[in-house]
Design an enzyme around this catalytic site. Structure first.
Site, PDB file in Angstrom:
ATOM      1  N   LYS A   1       0.835  -1.208   0.000  1.00 53.24           N
ATOM      2  CA  LYS A   1       0.000   0.000   0.000  1.00 53.24           C
ATOM      3  C   LYS A   1       0.865   1.251   0.000  1.00 53.24           C
ATOM      4  O   LYS A   1       0.633   2.183  -0.777  1.00 53.24           O
ATOM      5  CB  LYS A   1      -0.924  -0.022   1.220  1.00 53.24           C
ATOM      6  CG  LYS A   1      -1.970   1.075   1.229  1.00 53.24           C
ATOM      7  CD  LYS A   1      -2.934   0.895   2.401  1.00 53.24           C
ATOM      8  CE  LYS A   1      -3.734  -0.364   2.257  1.00 53.24           C
ATOM      9  NZ  LYS A   1      -4.669  -0.599   3.377  1.00 53.24           N
TER      10      LYS A   1
ATOM     11  N   HIS B   1      -2.719 -43.511   0.557  1.00 51.81           N
ATOM     12  CA  HIS B   1      -3.313 -44.232  -0.580  1.00 51.81           C
ATOM     13  C   HIS B   1      -4.513 -43.473  -1.129  1.00 51.81           C
ATOM     14  O   HIS B   1      -4.643 -43.263  -2.343  1.00 51.81           O
ATOM     15  CB  HIS B   1      -3.731 -45.638  -0.133  1.00 51.81           C
ATOM     16  CG  HIS B   1      -4.439 -46.420  -1.202  1.00 51.81           C
ATOM     17  ND1 HIS B   1      -5.815 -46.438  -1.322  1.00 51.81           N
ATOM     18  CD2 HIS B   1      -3.961 -47.185  -2.214  1.00 51.81           C
ATOM     19  CE1 HIS B   1      -6.151 -47.181  -2.357  1.00 51.81           C
ATOM     20  NE2 HIS B   1      -5.044 -47.662  -2.907  1.00 51.81           N
TER      21      HIS B   1
ATOM     22  N   ARG C   1       6.792 -49.311 -13.532  1.00 52.26           N
ATOM     23  CA  ARG C   1       7.506 -49.779 -12.345  1.00 52.26           C
ATOM     24  C   ARG C   1       7.112 -51.220 -12.048  1.00 52.26           C
ATOM     25  O   ARG C   1       5.923 -51.533 -11.926  1.00 52.26           O
ATOM     26  CB  ARG C   1       7.166 -48.892 -11.139  1.00 52.26           C
ATOM     27  CG  ARG C   1       7.914 -49.294  -9.872  1.00 52.26           C
ATOM     28  CD  ARG C   1       7.598 -48.361  -8.717  1.00 52.26           C
ATOM     29  NE  ARG C   1       6.240 -48.528  -8.221  1.00 52.26           N
ATOM     30  CZ  ARG C   1       5.685 -47.749  -7.287  1.00 52.26           C
ATOM     31  NH1 ARG C   1       6.375 -46.738  -6.786  1.00 52.26           N
ATOM     32  NH2 ARG C   1       4.459 -47.958  -6.867  1.00 52.26           N
TER      33      ARG C   1
END
Length: 890
Positions: free
Chosen positions: A23, A452, A612
């Site tokens: 400001k 999970h 993977r």
């Protein structure tokens, strides 16, 4: 050299926001642009920081305030508290970053029992003078003296009832004098002391109150949410008051240079005639749209429009302003870069490029990556009031409404019937996947942002509120309760995964609204970013969705999710059976795995897919130990001795034998591949046969086989050799030429420290930052997020959740592993596949570490693309700054 604590508006600049606050810096900038700004001065953020440490003004501050106040009095020809011609000032906060409404303001300071009479004589407007005085007492009492603000509002209401009027403006000057007397009594009774009459005391107390407001709860909560440092402090702006409540030729309002909701190039805002600024923002009176000012005050409207145009062209951005009109004269009280919705932010940035105000790179830097989430997920209707019964972790963004169900099977059954459900669990497991797919959203009482539930929900693009610890779930009776409120299965709740809120009943949802500007911005981002962006996806559907969002491949396909559902009995046969059973199970799994890989590779045709090999411990695919023990104990109590009992008892023995004290550090990852003959061979064969089949069909599969949890060079050397042999055999047999790489996941500190040894046998590294963070800290992520991490953040033991923003120690390990790996193998490809790959702050750090790509859940791909571009541009800006500094030194 003594630190300078006070600056006049003429001394400041817009680039001094860390000193003067946003400001103060912008008031200075407007002053130096020659715009009509009431004069004043700014007390620096440094003074606030010093005050926060000691509770007192730092040496020299009081004297500097007195000096600048005297200068202001000389400039205006008025004196603070003068009984004939009083100077009145406002005292406003102003942090380096906009924090609207979070800190305190005091207006009309300088009024007392004497100066108010001078104001009456000077203005010949008793009502205005006494209205200003009562406002000052009310605001000062609430902000500085900690008086309950409702007491003042109740007093106004009582007086209006006594006088038979409905609006504040109908109270006469005499009425307001009575109100002032009542306000003073409220102050004395509540604060235990009188309202101060000395203007200098008023000023000092107000400055201290604004300093203190930097550390009030709402300001701290705001900073925590927006990741603003607590160390910055707030500036304090002392500004000459101008009054919008001096009659029908006066007004006050706010104006945006563009529509903050839509981004359209239309002036947007509202105003009130004969009012002060707090009346506009407090909703005390019904405001008028800014366009109506053209009819009420046409000359002022034209001047305001010109001023707004000057500001937008100067700042080259949409500006939010506050203005006051005092008896036909316009004053600008504030400007700042305006807050805006995600859709507006994109439209404004794109439009400003087309208008020539900014270039594409500046446009890319202006969009907060998190804002894109607003355009990709439904959210609560912001206009609807909601009764929040609980707040958990905002684990996956978006909002959902549905019936509470506590069982994945029921969720699936109801979902197939077209009913909307919220799967509510203590925590989800891989066995709940079918219920999660069917549900609109997931709510858990345990687990963190990398649990999970959170990871799977983000991958699906479903809302999830996790770790809602106050949720007491009674699965047996199919209810949950929160602080006395009980919710039964089948009752409707709403969850907001963006904020973590849980609401009983149905909340209206605002649908996701991607715009053409969304695609334009991401196209510009792609033109500048160096870092590639892939996705974490385990199904063809997730892969296709990620590709729509611009993913350049799959960085992590988890094969464990493919072992669930109707395949679980086959997996259990592999785990529990004899050698023949194991062989039959592996053959069956080979067929279904090949089908899975066909779908994923085809969905990502022409792009690399990193798969993977199986990572979690095998006992995760068996019934839970505690549940089995209870079942067997009940059967024993009932003297059951049939074939089912013998099977269950035998199963219990196997589960006990396989259970581990800490399975995350036990028999999992590459260790499984080494001790379970045929498991990894089956998976590699399924991958390569799927790829060869697609190649024969004219497709272009690109395979990357990832061996997880490697800590030892020999682990990777052996498993890579076995995998390569299978690849060569399949390709020779099929006669296909499929490009493939074999690499590893770096998720243990030992692998990072000895990355040069690991790199001898790897064609790529993918950093699993979730497990790497756990092993660096010695944390169990689900436990720490639910047990003590919130307390650590609150007490500033840690600045951020390391599972949300990658930790500096993890970054150092990644940096070391990259350097060592490429020293050994210059062609080594480097990526990240943990959830950090979708966090903008982490993406910047991965860019700096020299990684080739990040990978994240499908709905985070756009955020990662934008964050990667911003990382490139930040690096460019930094280099240009350094060059400029070197030239200046020379």
């Amino acid at each position: 050299m003594t630190e300078k604590f006070v600056y006049t508006f003429e001394e400041g600049r817009t680039d001094m926001k860390y000193v003067l606050g946003g400001k103060g810096a912008n008031l200075a900038e407007m002053t130096n642009l020659g715009l009509p700004v009431p004069p004043g001065f700014t007390i620096t953020t440094g003074a606030c920081r010093a005050f926060s440490k000691t509770g007192a003004f730092p040496p020299g501050l009081s004297e500097s305030i007195d000096e600048h106040l005297a200068q202001l009095e000389a400039e205006t020809g008025k004196k603070l508290g003068d009984k004939f011609d009083p100077l009145l000032v406002s005292v406003r906060s102003g942090a380096p970053f906009s924090m609207p409404g979070m800190m305190d303001t005091v207006l009309n300071l300088g009024l007392n029992d004497q100066s108010v009479t001078g104001l009456v004589a000077l203005t010949e407007n008793p009502r205005f003078a006494y209205d200003s005085y009562r406002r000052f007492i009310q605001m000062f009492g609430k902000v500085v003296m900690d008086v309950d603000g409702q007491l003042f509002e109740d007093s106004i209401k009582v007086l209006k009832e006594e006088k038979g009027v409905t609006d504040d403006v109908e109270l006469t000057a005499v009425d307001l004098q009575e109100l002032i007397s009542r306000f003073k009594t409220i102050v004395r009774d509540s604060a235990g002391r009188d309202f101060p009459q000395k203007p200098k005391d008023q000023l000092d107390l107000s400055i201290k109150a604004v300093f203190d407001s930097w550390n009030n709860k709402r300001a701290q909560d705001y900073r925590r949410h927006y990741k603003i440092s607590d160390e910055l402090g707030t500036a304090v702006n002392i500004q000459t008051m101008v009054f919008g409540n001096k009659g029908d030729s006066s007004a006050t309002g706010v104006a945006f240079t563009r529509d903050a909701a839509t981004g359209y190039n239309d002036t947007y805002g509202d105003y009130l005639i004969n009012a002060q600024g707090e009346d506009v923002v407090a909703g005390i009176r019904i405001t008028e749209p800014i366009a109506n000012l053209k009819n009420d005050m046409p000359e002022i409207f034209d001047e305001l429009m010109k001023t707004l145009d000057i500001l937008e062209k100067h700042y080259r951005d949409m500006c939010d302003t506050e203005f006051t009109i005092e008896q036909g004269k316009l004053y600008m009280l504030q400007t700042r870069i305006g807050k805006r919705t995600a859709a507006a932010a994109l439209k404004i940035a794109v439009d400003m490029v087309e208008e020539g105000l900014i270039n594409k790179e500046e446009a890319v830097m202006r969009i907060e990556p998190e804002q894109l989430d607003q355009l990709l997920h439904p959210r609560f209707d912001p206009d609807q009031e909601v009764d929040v019964i609980a707040t958990g972790l905002n684990a996956s963004p978006g909002a959902a409404v549905g019936k509470v169900v506590f069982d994945a099977d029921i969720a699936q059954d109801l979902g197939e019937k077209g009913e909307k459900v919220i799967l509510t669990r203590w925590e989800t497991t891989p066995d709940d996947l079918h219920g999660m797919i069917a549900a609109q959203g997931i709510l858990t009482s345990h687990g963190g942002k990398t649990s999970h539930a959170a990871v799977v929900a983000r991958g699906m693009g479903k809302p999830c509120v996790a770790g809602c610890a106050v949720l007491n779930i009674d699965v047996a009776n199919k209810t949950f309760s929160v602080n006395g409120t009980q919710v039964k299965e089948g009752e409707v709740i709403s969850i907001d995964g963006t904020s973590g809120r849980v609401v009983v009943g149905e909340v209206s949802l605002v649908p996701p609204t991607p715009t053409p500007d969304f695609d334009t911005m991401l196209k510009w981002a792609d033109e500048v970013r160096r870092l590639g962006v892939r996705t974490n996806a385990d199904t063809p559907e997730d892969a296709a969705k990620a590709r729509e969002f611009g993913a350049e491949g799959i960085g992590l396909a988890r094969t464990e999710h493919m072992f669930l559902g109707d395949r679980l009995p086959i997996v259990q046969k592999m785990i529990l059976g004899n050698e023949q059973d194991k062989k039959e199970a592996l053959d069956s799994l080979m067929a279904v795995q090949k089908h899975d890989f066909l779908g994923i590779l085809e969905a990502m045709d022409g792009l690399p897919v990193t798969i993977r090999l199986l990572d979690p411990p095998l006992h995760e695919f068996l019934p839970g130990l505690v549940e089995l023990e209870v079942e067997v104990a009940k059967m024993e109590d009932q003297a059951v001795d049939d074939e089912e009992f013998q099977r269950k008892r035998s199963l219990l023995q196997r589960v006990r034998a396989m259970s581990e004290s800490n399975p995350m550090l036990g028999l999992r990852g590459c260790r499984l591949g080494l001790v379970e003959p045929g498991l990894y061979e089956m998976q590699v064969r399924a991958i390569m046969e799927a790829a060869a089949e697609l190649k024969a069909a004219g497709k272009n599969p690109i395979v990357e086989i990832m061996i997880p949890l490697v800590a030892l060079e020999r682990e990777l050397e052996v498993l890579r050799g076995e995998a390569k042999a299978v690849c060569v055999e399949v390709l020779e047999r099929t006669g296909q030429d499929v490009p493939y790489k074999i690499g590893t996941m770096i998720e243990l500190p030992r692998a990072a420290v000895l990355a040069d040894e690991i790199a001898k046998h790897a064609e790529f590294f993918s950093f699993g930052t979730n497990d790497l963070t756990q092993t660096v800290f010695g944390f169990s992520r689900d436990d720490v997020e639910g047990k003590f991490l919130a307390r650590y953040l609150e007490r500033k033991i840690m600045d951020t959740n390391p599972f949300e923003v990658v930790d500096v120690a993890v970054v150092k390990l990644i940096d070391m592993a990259c350097r060592l790996g490429r020293e050994q193998n210059p062609g080594l490809k480097l990526g990240v596949c943990g959830e950090h790959g979708g966090d903008p702050t982490s993406v910047k750090l991965f860019h700096e570490a020299g990684l080739d790509y990040v990978s994240c859940s499908p709905f985070r791909v756009p955020l990662a693309r934008l964050a990667a571009a911003q990382a490139t541009l930040s690096e460019k800006i930094s280099k240009n700054t350094q060059k400029k500094e070197r030239r200046e030194i020379i």
